[in-house]
Write an enzyme that holds these catalytic residues in place. Structure first.
Site, PDB file in Angstrom:
ATOM      1  N   GLU A 206      36.652  -1.655 -26.626  1.00  0.00           N
ATOM      2  CA  GLU A 206      35.731  -0.527 -26.404  1.00  0.00           C
ATOM      3  C   GLU A 206      35.898   0.589 -27.445  1.00  0.00           C
ATOM      4  O   GLU A 206      36.256   1.721 -27.116  1.00  0.00           O
ATOM      5  CB  GLU A 206      35.891   0.024 -24.992  1.00  0.00           C
ATOM      6  CG  GLU A 206      35.511  -0.994 -23.926  1.00  0.00           C
ATOM      7  CD  GLU A 206      35.511  -0.417 -22.520  1.00  0.00           C
ATOM      8  OE1 GLU A 206      36.154   0.610 -22.292  1.00  0.00           O
ATOM      9  OE2 GLU A 206      34.861  -1.021 -21.646  1.00  0.00           O
TER      10      GLU A 206
ATOM     11  N   GLU B  37      34.204  -8.069 -19.422  1.00  0.00           N
ATOM     12  CA  GLU B  37      34.847  -7.472 -18.246  1.00  0.00           C
ATOM     13  C   GLU B  37      33.770  -7.138 -17.228  1.00  0.00           C
ATOM     14  O   GLU B  37      32.689  -6.685 -17.592  1.00  0.00           O
ATOM     15  CB  GLU B  37      35.536  -6.151 -18.611  1.00  0.00           C
ATOM     16  CG  GLU B  37      36.652  -6.267 -19.602  1.00  0.00           C
ATOM     17  CD  GLU B  37      37.282  -4.891 -19.904  1.00  0.00           C
ATOM     18  OE1 GLU B  37      37.053  -3.931 -19.152  1.00  0.00           O
ATOM     19  OE2 GLU B  37      37.992  -4.808 -20.917  1.00  0.00           O
TER      20      GLU B  37
HETATM   21  C1  GLA Z   1      37.358  -0.774 -19.663  1.00  0.00           C
HETATM   22  C2  GLA Z   1      38.565  -1.258 -20.401  1.00  0.00           C
HETATM   23  C3  GLA Z   1      39.594  -1.871 -19.517  1.00  0.00           C
HETATM   24  C4  GLA Z   1      39.732  -1.097 -18.234  1.00  0.00           C
HETATM   25  C5  GLA Z   1      38.392  -1.022 -17.566  1.00  0.00           C
HETATM   26  C6  GLA Z   1      38.423  -0.285 -16.252  1.00  0.00           C
HETATM   27  O1  GLA Z   1      36.319  -1.633 -19.624  1.00  0.00           O
HETATM   28  O2  GLA Z   1      38.244  -2.145 -21.425  1.00  0.00           O
HETATM   29  O3  GLA Z   1      40.810  -1.863 -20.221  1.00  0.00           O
HETATM   30  O4  GLA Z   1      40.200   0.177 -18.494  1.00  0.00           O
HETATM   31  O5  GLA Z   1      37.540  -0.298 -18.399  1.00  0.00           O
HETATM   32  O6  GLA Z   1      37.283   0.535 -16.087  1.00  0.00           O
END
Ligand code: GLA
Length: 683
Positions: free
Chosen positions: A162, A312
């Site tokens: 991210e 995710e």
């Molecule tokens: C993001 C991150 C993860 C985790 C999730 C939880 O997507 O990539 O590492 O922190 O958020 O919201």
């Protein structure tokens, strides 16, 4: 046989012997004693998982001290995962630089816009412009790739995690100046494009130009800041991409997981060199807006116009809103099928097991901290079982699109920088347009403005604020060739230095439209309008349109009394060549927007794939390799009638007495291809 990039279009991986749909979880073996791994992996198998993503935050475990590497635990974790049938995605750990580095080399830390350096303790505290940081990130990525680049259990790579927050230190400033020099060539050109006579902003050289993202700066500078962050992030990712590609089997894909509408950089440009797009889908509200979430998926699929990974998604709840309510029973499965319907070839949950400590201990997980299933486990396992059954049908299929919408980063940024009406949120406006088109067509491709459009009978650009001369040429060719282009309010106002076009809106598209915007108005209350498709209201924004050419048709006018807008044209349409251009000068309220969308779709012969009477029911299809998979999802709390498609075999889910249960899913297979952009209903 090693696959080619084309194989990536509609399959989770490039490995021919791997499942075409990946289903799994983020796994953090470094959080747990090794003797526990087998048990956790056994639970993964029971959840029908076939994939784990590992290591994306494990820098301090892989390189505990500068230049001292320890990968043996990772060797064992990958081997253990593959013994349990898991494919592995490896994350490079650059989102979380370790303390030995930030302490010894504080210049790697991010600097905010006010000049404050980040401190150690969280994540993303690095500077995307730091040469030293890039050296460290490249080295760890290279070490990993050397070691795992030919490991057949590793199917792909995720670079960083991210990415997004920029940095403003001296190194960033230096890059900014050379970026501008490269973009404009001479300082005179920059002065001319930014119109720096204004407020005495004239620059004598590139070194004088402040690096700013916000505040009372020249709109040209602020938009170029976004171009700069795009270039810098692209280059940041490229640094690790080169390190990986030098050692990795070409069948291993390389991606980075992104955050859908994130405004930090142009996602189309960043993805040009990556093999696939992947994103993280979280719903903060326990009452998800399924259409808006579908738009998120379509947006991400458009980054590369290929199927994507859901790297995710939540196993129930998030932990970052005031009330982190869990999704209701059935909704996690619903979200999974929705992702697949919109082109996901992978679904990975975040996270597998509650970490005993750390910043996210309360997040939704598949197992509790004690290592036994959380209540969501069975629902996830059920989805996994269904996906496994459906895999042969889903393999090599892509979403079926009936029409397209254009999403353009420059336009979004330009509007955000100068909203004129505080509620003119370009994403909300995009979604308001998307909603009725998605309901009516059941397949909307979201594309960049320079995409090949000729396959789509209808292309809608809700607020194409920035239009370059070459964009205008391409759009004109699309229309003359038989397409129907629909522009929303505020289109064709700016060029790509965020300067007004010298002519009125829609700027370089004015000759094509044969009309112009006489004036635009921010609205403090709605105005009424009446058109060929009934009466309704517009809010937030309304433009007074003036036809110039004789063949321009007025589709709607503002009602009397509406001040400046009294009886003025609000929507115009004109046949051009073999196609048509329509300009919608107002932000229509849902009723009228829907009627307009239905008219436009009907005019182009675009119908639903499978008709339904309920807006809670989402229908969509994937097609390819001589088959079509039709996915029906009831996002509502009441059962809804569902007509099963003719000649279809149900391969997952249930239909009870002709109805799709509340939060139910039904998946059908039809043994024939359905062309991606075919118009009419097929069943
Ligand atoms: C993001 C991150 C993860 C985790 C999730 C939880 O997507 O990539 O590492 O922190 O958020 O919201």
């Amino acid at each position: 046989m090693k696959g080619s990039a084309a194989d990536m279009n509609a399959r989770a991986t490039r490995f021919a012997d791997r499942p075409p749909i990946a289903f799994g979880t983020a796994w953090y073996p470094e959080h747990w004693p090794e003797e526990r791994w087998e048990k956790d992996l056994a639970w993964m198998e029971k959840a029908n998982f076939n994939t784990v993503r590992i290591a994306e935050f494990a820098w301090s475990t892989m390189e505990p001290r500068e230049g001292e590497f320890d990968f043996e635990w990772l060797d064992r974790a990958i081997a253990a995962a593959s013994r349990h049938g898991m494919m592995v995605v490896l994350g490079t750990p650059s989102a979380a630089p370790p303390a030995w580095m930030t302490q010894r080399y504080p210049d790697v830390l991010r600097v905010d816009e006010d000049g404050v350096r980040a401190t150690h303790g969280g994540r993303r505290h690095f500077s995307f412009a730091s040469e030293r940081y890039r050296m460290f990130a490249r080295r760890i990525a290279e070490k990993m790739a050397e070691r795992y680049g030919d490991n057949p259990n590793v199917v792909g790579w995720q670079i960083d995690n991210e990415i997004g927050p920029p940095s403003f230190g001296p190194e960033a400033e230096e890059r900014w100046h050379s970026f501008l020099e490269q973009r404009y060539g001479t300082i005179d050109t920059l002065n001319e494009r930014w119109a720096t006579e204004y407020w005495s902003q004239h620059y004598n050289n590139f070194g004088q130009i402040p690096l700013r993202a916000t505040g009372q700066h020249n709109p040209g500078l602020l938009l170029d800041f976004k171009h700069f962050t795009t270039a810098t992030w692209t280059d940041y990712v490229q640094n690790q991409l080169d390190a990986i590609r030098a050692h990795a089997d070409p069948r291993q894909f390389v991606t980075t997981n992104t955050m859908f509408w994130n405004a930090g950089f142009d996602h189309y440009e960043l993805h040009e060199r990556l093999d696939l797009a992947s994103w993280d889908n979280y719903i903060q509200d326990a009452d998800p807006d399924w259409i808006a979430n579908g738009a998120n998926h379509d947006l991400v699929r458009g980054y590369k116009q290929r199927n994507f990974w859901l790297m995710e998604t939540q196993a129930g709840r998030v932990d970052w809103v005031p009330i982190n309510r869990a999704l209701a029973p059935g909704q996690v499965r619903e979200m999974g099928w929705q992702a697949v319907q919109h082109g996901a070839d992978a679904i990975l949950y975040w996270e597998f097991r509650a970490a005993r400590n750390g910043q996210e201990t309360y997040y939704g997980t598949v197992l509790g901290q004690d290592g036994t299933p959380a209540p969501i486990f069975n629902e996830i396992a059920k989805l996994g079982g269904e996906l496994r059954e459906a895999m042969p049908a889903l393999a090599d299929t892509e979403p079926v699109y009936r029409m397209a919408m254009l999403f353009d980063y420059d336009s979004r940024w330009a509007l955000d920088l100068q909203r004129l009406h505080e509620d003119f949120d370009p994403i909300r406006e995009f979604t308001d347009f998307y909603r009725p088109f998605r309901l009516g067509s059941q397949g909307v491709a979201v594309l960049p403005v320079d995409a090949e459009l000729s396959a789509y009978p209808l292309v809608v650009a809700p607020a194409l604020n920035v239009v370059t001369a070459s964009d205008a040429e391409r759009l004109e060719a699309y229309v003359r060739g038989g397409g129907h282009l629909v522009l929303g309010p505020r289109s064709g106002m700016k060029d790509d230095a965020n300067a007004l076009w010298p002519q009125r809106q829609p700027g370089p598209l004015e000759p094509l439209l044969g009309a112009q915007v006489e004036q635009f108005y921010a609205l403090d209350q709605p105005v009424k309008l009446t058109g060929a498709f009934g009466a309704g209201e517009a809010a937030i924004w309304a433009e007074w349109l003036s036809p110039e050419a004789e063949d321009v048709e007025v589709l709607a006018r503002y009602d009397d009394p509406a001040g400046w807008l009294d009886k003025k044209p609000a929507i115009l349409s004109r046949p051009v060549g073999r196609g048509r251009i329509t300009y919608v000068g107002a932000w229509l309220q849902p009723d009228m927007m829907r009627r307009l969308a239905e008219k436009l779709m009907a005019d182009e012969g675009i119908g639903p794939i499978l008709s339904t009477d309920s807006d809670d029911v989402e229908i969509g299809a994937r097609s390819g390799a001589g088959k079509t998979v039709l996915i029906a999802i009831n996002h509502g709390d009441e059962p809804q009638p569902l007509r099963s498609p003719v000649g279809a075999e149900r391969i997952a889910g249930t239909v009870t007495n002709g109805a799709l249960p509340a939060h139910g899913v039904a998946v059908f297979r039809v043994d024939r291809d359905m062309l991606s952009t075919s118009k009419g209903a097929t069943h």
